[in-house]
Design an enzyme around this catalytic site. Structure first.
Site, PDB file in Angstrom:
ATOM      1  N   GLY A  91       0.758  -1.233   0.000  1.00 46.53           N
ATOM      2  CA  GLY A  91       0.000   0.000   0.000  1.00 46.53           C
ATOM      3  C   GLY A  91       0.791   1.285   0.000  1.00 46.53           C
TER       4      GLY A  91
ATOM      5  N   ASP B 176      -3.380   2.899   2.744  1.00 48.41           N
ATOM      6  CA  ASP B 176      -2.609   1.747   2.293  1.00 48.41           C
ATOM      7  C   ASP B 176      -3.414   0.517   1.881  1.00 48.41           C
ATOM      8  OD1 ASP B 176      -3.223   1.937   4.920  1.00 48.41           O
ATOM      9  OD2 ASP B 176      -1.299   1.270   5.667  1.00 48.41           O
ATOM     10  N   THR B 177      -4.099   0.624   0.781  1.00 47.15           N
ATOM     11  CA  THR B 177      -4.690  -0.498   0.054  1.00 47.15           C
ATOM     12  C   THR B 177      -3.583  -1.490  -0.310  1.00 47.15           C
ATOM     13  OG1 THR B 177      -6.248   1.038  -0.924  1.00 47.15           O
ATOM     14  CG2 THR B 177      -5.972  -1.045  -2.067  1.00 47.15           C
ATOM     15  N   VAL B 178      -3.894  -2.774  -0.318  1.00 47.82           N
ATOM     16  CA  VAL B 178      -2.894  -3.752  -0.754  1.00 47.82           C
ATOM     17  C   VAL B 178      -3.302  -4.333  -2.108  1.00 47.82           C
ATOM     18  CG1 VAL B 178      -2.343  -4.353   1.628  1.00 47.82           C
ATOM     19  CG2 VAL B 178      -3.996  -5.748   0.358  1.00 47.82           C
TER      20      VAL B 178
END
Lengths: 383, 383
Positions: free
Chosen positions: B55, B237-239
């Site tokens: 992220g 913070d997207t993964v």
């Protein structure tokens, strides 16, 4: 019952509303090609344009008159707002409210019921001037989902929330309902949104499902698929509108109760950015302002992002040909829908460019024919 | 705390995993341009590729080691699946499960809490072979949202439901949770998904919000906006992961707990078609198979449809330059984000074309720098 390509389209220019009305097309098989109407007349002083539809889907012929009336009322509402000096985005929202308030359309009041017998609506709106977008998905207990979408759009224009939080452009489910109420949009009990018509359609669809599932038991897959096609009773009639205002700003909106007997929580193209509606003012790179609203099978329209692609195509010189090609290449023959046995969808499109203090406006409708992957009907008007 | 452009990227080719690992980039300011690594080596026999990230966002430096470890584990999971003969879409889902299971990432377990102190997750997955897509938005009570998205994708491939109903590709909220459980995905109580870290971040953010709102009272709008910028503590913070398998099929996936202190029901780009991830195999028109996963501010990434646009850009010969231009023109300088004071986002991109029985693969990362609208960092590798 009539086919998917039946659109209810009514449009009015602010000046020539009487002449326009006779070109309005009610439900029916009247959407044969009308290429002779695809002229750019560029009339001086003509300003503002509204085009609405009550959806691609399976309509009862007995209600054709009602559909026509609601489309006219929706146009009139938007026209009244434009005459009062409203921007396109306000006018398009006003048109949608009228469409949602009709018990005959599959949007707002009288929407299709889902598998659990509940109403969950999708809606979105886009402003071609600010390029802002607002959408709600699977929202319950709100009579006019488009007003929530419009409120999201307006709130986003005010900038960040406290502590630097970014305002949402897309809310779903219970959270969307709570946000709407906290922003002054009145709640509406689900029972008030359910009509006799939608309830009887639900009961009829439920019986069909039960029969289909019973008949499938013990039969092979081939038979199952064939039966499924025969019983394809999903009502696809999303409603929508596209507007250009006196300043040449465009806006588009779409609203839908979604597929009949959909799974709770299912969100269709009407809430999906680039898929349900699109609006983009003219700019340096784009000579035409364009606004698009789609209707049909939500999953097909999502996977092809039809609204944005049609808008992009409309920058070509020949609007009619561009829409034909976009519908054929980006939808009917799209590799994203290669596995589908029947591709269902339609669009209303508006494009506008300013020429010597007048607006040169074209409104076009295009839709796939029922039970066909390789056919397309369009109708268009030029002003 | 470190800047937005901090990506955790780890990749492994199936053959040269040891060599690849030394090129893996941990969190930190190590994302300077590495154009010298942008070579197409076209190694014969090299097959399969996995690229993951934990992220774009504000990470604690003390957890840098953890982020690196979870990225490595996620890569390993996907590589193991590829070695066992799995397709790209299965491998990418396996990588995402590992990322979601880490309490340090903002996805699945340990996700950001929303305004009401609840976890609502978004996730989507796209298969470049079938071009099918599955997504869930604002889903609660499921530890691995990506598995629900993947299950939606798989179910859609089986064709229509009973009575000709079209299977959904996008479910949200309670309906998504119920669908997941009815399809064998185990529920997970919310309290088990909340970590000490996410709870303390929630309390900290809530205090900040209260202070900001208190300070804004009685002050003018200018002051309010400035304060907002100073307190921009949203965790972005997207993964995500992108994979190419031994047959050259690509897949992409993304998962996110969304912005900290988001409104309940808010859905970000991670659930949005064309915005969170994109995967498209090579075909007649596209010489390269491409897979993209995005991270950053969901609203910015939705309104620019960054995943699809980056994928389209990657058909140019110079992949590195194409990504730079796409990030600059389609994101940082996009007219759709003209009103934003700070545009935040990043992508991981993978492209692949088959050359004489070997795969020519490139993986690239690009991100905006913190507090800047006109800067871009990319890193890339060629195999």
């Amino acid at each position: 019952m009539i086919g998917l390509s039946s659109y209810a389209g009514v449009m009015e220019s602010l000046v020539n509303s009487a002449e326009d009305q006779q070109r309005s097309s009610p439900l029916g098989n009247s959407w044969s090609k009308k290429e002779d109407l695809n002229r750019n007349q560029g009339l001086k002083g003509v300003g503002g344009f509204v085009l609405v539809h009550a959806g691609a889907g399976y309509h009862s012929e007995s209600k054709a008159k009602e559909y026509k009336h609601v489309c006219k009322r929706a146009c009139q509402r938007a026209v009244d707002r434009l005459k009062a000096g409203a921007l396109a985005v306000e006018a398009v929202a006003a048109a949608l409210v009228e469409l949602e308030d009709s018990p005959f359309t599959n949007a707002g009041l009288g929407s299709n019921l889902n598998l659990s017998g509940e109403i969950e609506c999708d809606a979105s709106i886009m402003d071609g001037k600010s390029l802002q977008f607002g959408a709600v998905g699977a929202i319950s207990g709100i009579k006019n989902p488009v007003l929530v979408a419009n409120c999201l759009l307006s709130e986003a224009q005010k900038g960040k929330l406290s502590a630097g939080r970014i305002p949402p452009c897309f809310l779903v489910g219970r959270g969307a309902n709570e946000w709407a109420i906290s922003h002054g949009i009145p709640p509406c009990p689900s029972e008030k949104m359910t009509t006799k018509f939608s309830l009887s359609a639900y009961k009829r669809n439920k019986r069909k499902m039960e029969v289909a599932e019973k008949m499938n038991t013990g039969h092979n897959q081939t038979k199952k698929i064939r039966l499924s096609a025969e019983n394809d009773s999903g009502c696809l009639d999303t409603v929508g509108a596209v507007v250009v205002d006196l300043e040449g700003n465009v806006a588009a909106a779409v609203s839908s109760g979604g597929l009949a007997m959909k799974h709770p929580g299912r969100v269709g193209q009407a809430a999906h950015y680039g898929c349900g509606c699109w609006a983009q003012n003219a700019c340096n790179m784009n000579p035409y302002a364009t606004a698009v609203s789609t209707s049909g099978c939500g999953e097909h329209l999502i996977r092809t992002m039809l609204a944005r692609d049609c808008s992009a195509a409309m920058q070509s010189e020949d609007a009619h040909q561009a829409l034909l090609e976009a519908m054929q290449n980006k939808f009917i023959s799209s590799p994203f829908l290669a596995s589908e046995d029947c591709v269902l969808g339609g669009v209303i499109v508006l494009r506008c460019c300013r020429c010597v203090e007048a607006q040169n406006i074209q409104g076009i409708l295009g839709a796939t024919r029922q039970q066909s992957n390789a056919d397309l009907q369009t109708s268009s008007w030029g002003y």
